[in-house]
Design a protein around this motif. Structure first.
Motif, PDB file in Angstrom:
ATOM      1  N   PRO A   1       0.843  -1.198   0.000  1.00  0.00           N
ATOM      2  CA  PRO A   1       0.000   0.000   0.000  1.00  0.00           C
ATOM      3  C   PRO A   1       0.871   1.238   0.000  1.00  0.00           C
ATOM      4  O   PRO A   1       2.022   1.203   0.440  1.00  0.00           O
ATOM      5  CB  PRO A   1      -0.783  -0.131   1.311  1.00  0.00           C
ATOM      6  N   PRO A   2       0.352   2.342  -0.506  1.00  0.00           N
ATOM      7  CA  PRO A   2       1.160   3.573  -0.533  1.00  0.00           C
ATOM      8  C   PRO A   2       1.503   4.029   0.871  1.00  0.00           C
ATOM      9  O   PRO A   2       0.726   3.841   1.807  1.00  0.00           O
ATOM     10  CB  PRO A   2       0.253   4.579  -1.251  1.00  0.00           C
ATOM     11  N   ARG A   3       2.690   4.600   1.008  1.00  0.00           N
ATOM     12  CA  ARG A   3       3.133   5.134   2.273  1.00  0.00           C
ATOM     13  C   ARG A   3       3.218   6.644   2.167  1.00  0.00           C
ATOM     14  O   ARG A   3       3.751   7.187   1.197  1.00  0.00           O
ATOM     15  CB  ARG A   3       4.508   4.577   2.641  1.00  0.00           C
ATOM     16  N   TYR A   4       2.692   7.309   3.162  1.00  0.00           N
ATOM     17  CA  TYR A   4       2.713   8.765   3.196  1.00  0.00           C
ATOM     18  C   TYR A   4       3.688   9.240   4.265  1.00  0.00           C
ATOM     19  O   TYR A   4       3.737   8.678   5.367  1.00  0.00           O
ATOM     20  CB  TYR A   4       1.321   9.316   3.486  1.00  0.00           C
ATOM     21  N   THR A   5       4.445  10.272   3.926  1.00  0.00           N
ATOM     22  CA  THR A   5       5.365  10.885   4.874  1.00  0.00           C
ATOM     23  C   THR A   5       4.965  12.338   5.079  1.00  0.00           C
ATOM     24  O   THR A   5       4.913  13.110   4.112  1.00  0.00           O
ATOM     25  CB  THR A   5       6.821  10.827   4.356  1.00  0.00           C
ATOM     26  N   LEU A   6       4.677  12.675   6.302  1.00  0.00           N
ATOM     27  CA  LEU A   6       4.303  14.044   6.657  1.00  0.00           C
ATOM     28  C   LEU A   6       5.523  14.734   7.239  1.00  0.00           C
ATOM     29  O   LEU A   6       6.045  14.324   8.281  1.00  0.00           O
ATOM     30  CB  LEU A   6       3.157  14.028   7.671  1.00  0.00           C
TER      31      LEU A   6
ATOM     32  N   GLY B   1       5.221  19.571   4.380  1.00  0.00           N
ATOM     33  CA  GLY B   1       5.234  18.807   3.146  1.00  0.00           C
ATOM     34  C   GLY B   1       4.600  17.447   3.357  1.00  0.00           C
ATOM     35  O   GLY B   1       4.722  16.854   4.425  1.00  0.00           O
ATOM     36  N   LEU B   2       3.908  16.957   2.338  1.00  0.00           N
ATOM     37  CA  LEU B   2       3.320  15.616   2.376  1.00  0.00           C
ATOM     38  C   LEU B   2       3.764  14.879   1.120  1.00  0.00           C
ATOM     39  O   LEU B   2       3.678  15.419   0.014  1.00  0.00           O
ATOM     40  CB  LEU B   2       1.785  15.687   2.435  1.00  0.00           C
ATOM     41  N   GLU B   3       4.244  13.656   1.296  1.00  0.00           N
ATOM     42  CA  GLU B   3       4.717  12.855   0.169  1.00  0.00           C
ATOM     43  C   GLU B   3       4.000  11.510   0.154  1.00  0.00           C
ATOM     44  O   GLU B   3       3.753  10.918   1.203  1.00  0.00           O
ATOM     45  CB  GLU B   3       6.228  12.624   0.256  1.00  0.00           C
TER      46      GLU B   3
ATOM     47  N   ALA C   1      -1.082  18.985  10.260  1.00  0.00           N
ATOM     48  CA  ALA C   1       0.117  19.311  11.046  1.00  0.00           C
ATOM     49  C   ALA C   1      -0.134  19.073  12.535  1.00  0.00           C
ATOM     50  O   ALA C   1       0.736  18.536  13.239  1.00  0.00           O
ATOM     51  CB  ALA C   1       0.522  20.760  10.801  1.00  0.00           C
ATOM     52  N   TYR C   2      -1.295  19.457  13.018  1.00  0.00           N
ATOM     53  CA  TYR C   2      -1.588  19.279  14.440  1.00  0.00           C
ATOM     54  C   TYR C   2      -1.580  17.803  14.814  1.00  0.00           C
ATOM     55  O   TYR C   2      -1.011  17.410  15.840  1.00  0.00           O
ATOM     56  CB  TYR C   2      -2.944  19.903  14.774  1.00  0.00           C
ATOM     57  N   LEU C   3      -2.180  16.970  13.958  1.00  0.00           N
ATOM     58  CA  LEU C   3      -2.187  15.544  14.234  1.00  0.00           C
ATOM     59  C   LEU C   3      -0.790  14.946  14.086  1.00  0.00           C
ATOM     60  O   LEU C   3      -0.441  13.991  14.780  1.00  0.00           O
ATOM     61  CB  LEU C   3      -3.167  14.830  13.295  1.00  0.00           C
ATOM     62  N   GLY C   4       0.017  15.518  13.186  1.00  0.00           N
ATOM     63  CA  GLY C   4       1.387  15.043  13.042  1.00  0.00           C
ATOM     64  C   GLY C   4       2.222  15.292  14.275  1.00  0.00           C
ATOM     65  O   GLY C   4       3.147  14.533  14.582  1.00  0.00           O
ATOM     66  N   VAL C   5       1.896  16.342  15.011  1.00  0.00           N
ATOM     67  CA  VAL C   5       2.617  16.659  16.252  1.00  0.00           C
ATOM     68  C   VAL C   5       2.009  15.921  17.438  1.00  0.00           C
ATOM     69  O   VAL C   5       2.720  15.308  18.232  1.00  0.00           O
ATOM     70  CB  VAL C   5       2.596  18.183  16.507  1.00  0.00           C
ATOM     71  N   ARG C   6       0.702  15.962  17.559  1.00  0.00           N
ATOM     72  CA  ARG C   6       0.046  15.374  18.736  1.00  0.00           C
ATOM     73  C   ARG C   6      -0.145  13.871  18.619  1.00  0.00           C
ATOM     74  O   ARG C   6      -0.328  13.188  19.617  1.00  0.00           O
ATOM     75  CB  ARG C   6      -1.332  16.038  18.931  1.00  0.00           C
TER      76      ARG C   6
ATOM     77  N   VAL D   1       0.472   6.732   7.428  1.00  0.00           N
ATOM     78  CA  VAL D   1       1.080   8.066   7.421  1.00  0.00           C
ATOM     79  C   VAL D   1       2.106   8.155   8.544  1.00  0.00           C
ATOM     80  O   VAL D   1       1.790   7.903   9.707  1.00  0.00           O
ATOM     81  CB  VAL D   1       0.019   9.170   7.605  1.00  0.00           C
ATOM     82  N   THR D   2       3.335   8.522   8.194  1.00  0.00           N
ATOM     83  CA  THR D   2       4.415   8.670   9.169  1.00  0.00           C
ATOM     84  C   THR D   2       4.812  10.126   9.271  1.00  0.00           C
ATOM     85  O   THR D   2       5.027  10.790   8.260  1.00  0.00           O
ATOM     86  CB  THR D   2       5.652   7.840   8.761  1.00  0.00           C
ATOM     87  N   SER D   3       4.927  10.624  10.479  1.00  0.00           N
ATOM     88  CA  SER D   3       5.320  12.016  10.722  1.00  0.00           C
ATOM     89  C   SER D   3       6.776  12.089  11.135  1.00  0.00           C
ATOM     90  O   SER D   3       7.241  11.285  11.947  1.00  0.00           O
ATOM     91  CB  SER D   3       4.429  12.618  11.817  1.00  0.00           C
TER      92      SER D   3
END
Length: 257
Positions: free
Chosen positions: A22-27, A34-36, A53-58, A111-113
């Protein structure tokens, strides 16, 4: 094992299994937003960036927390409506969900932050764990500041928290490398901490300790004099007696004395 290598191993294992991964997303939030998707940039509307961004931090939070933090000046019902709109927009950006919704909000499993990667590496170091060697470790710990150019209250708070986390982790890594006799690597890690915060005495102390451990007295003295000059010029104060004692006479037998 470091988070980066774990992610690589998981991707490799999926490919070896013969099934289409499955596709992998990098935040990316450190050094800019940036989102890839599998290495390719994904366009995210400005408004939806704030929630992602908030969810990527929290990592995980209640809906009410997200709504109240992201729209602090709005009435509760309006803030909740704004949140629903942002979630709807996020679902339209990609074919796979970016946000997991249940009783709480979180990034979807795919999704990985980079903030989470930094936090995991720093936590392992500060807890005395053994993440992989300095090669992949320093880039994780030395990434840029959180969302430069964003001035939301929550961003300012998290930016400072992450900066402190980076510094403590870099100092811990340099001390560990010094204890292992890996002086060249220790110097590079300690220099990274000094570059992040030139007026932070503990970062300079860590660097000086590396020089003293490898018997480079001249380098230790030079770094001390540079720090003393910078501290006097910028803040009008002098280094602590502990630092000067470390340089002039070596570390005391009992630091707590």
């Amino acid at each position: 094992m470091a988070v980066q290598e774990m992610s690589h191993d998981l991707r490799s294992g999926a490919n070896d299994a013969g099934a289409e991964a499955p596709p992998r997303y990098t935040l990316r939030l450190l050094g800019g937003f940036g989102l890839e998707r599998d290495g390719r940039a994904v366009t995210v509307p400005q408004g939806a960036r704030r929630l992602l961004a908030y969810l990527g931090v929290r990592q995980r939070c209640a809906r009410a927390e997200a709504a109240g933090t992201l729209w602090p000046g709005s009435h509760e019902e309006r803030a909740r409506a704004n949140l629903r709109t942002m979630l709807w927009r996020l679902h339209r950006i990609t074919s796979e969900p970016l946000v997991q919704e249940d009783d709480r909000l979180a990034l979807a499993p795919g999704v990985t932050s980079d903030v989470a990667t930094l936090g995991a590496a720093a936590t392992a170091l500060l807890a005395g764990g053994s993440p992989v060697g300095v090669g992949p470790g320093v880039p994780v710990l030395a990434t840029g500041e959180l969302l430069p150019g964003w001035y939301d209250d929550w961003v300012l708070t998290e930016r400072e928290r992450l900066r402190q986390t980076q510094l403590y982790a870099l100092e811990a890594l340099a001390e560990r490398l010094t204890a292992q006799g890996r002086f060249s690597e220790a110097v590079q890690v300690a220099l990274t901490a000094v570059q992040l915060e030139p007026l932070r005495e503990s970062a300079t102390r860590t660097l000086i300790a590396v020089h003293l451990a490898e018997r480079n007295i001249n380098e230790a003295l030079r770094r001390f004099e540079l720090f003393r000059a910078d501290l006097g010029r910028e803040l009008g104060v002098a280094p602590t007696p502990w630092l000067e004692h470390l340089v002039r006479g070596g570390p005391p037998a009992d630091r707590s004395a």
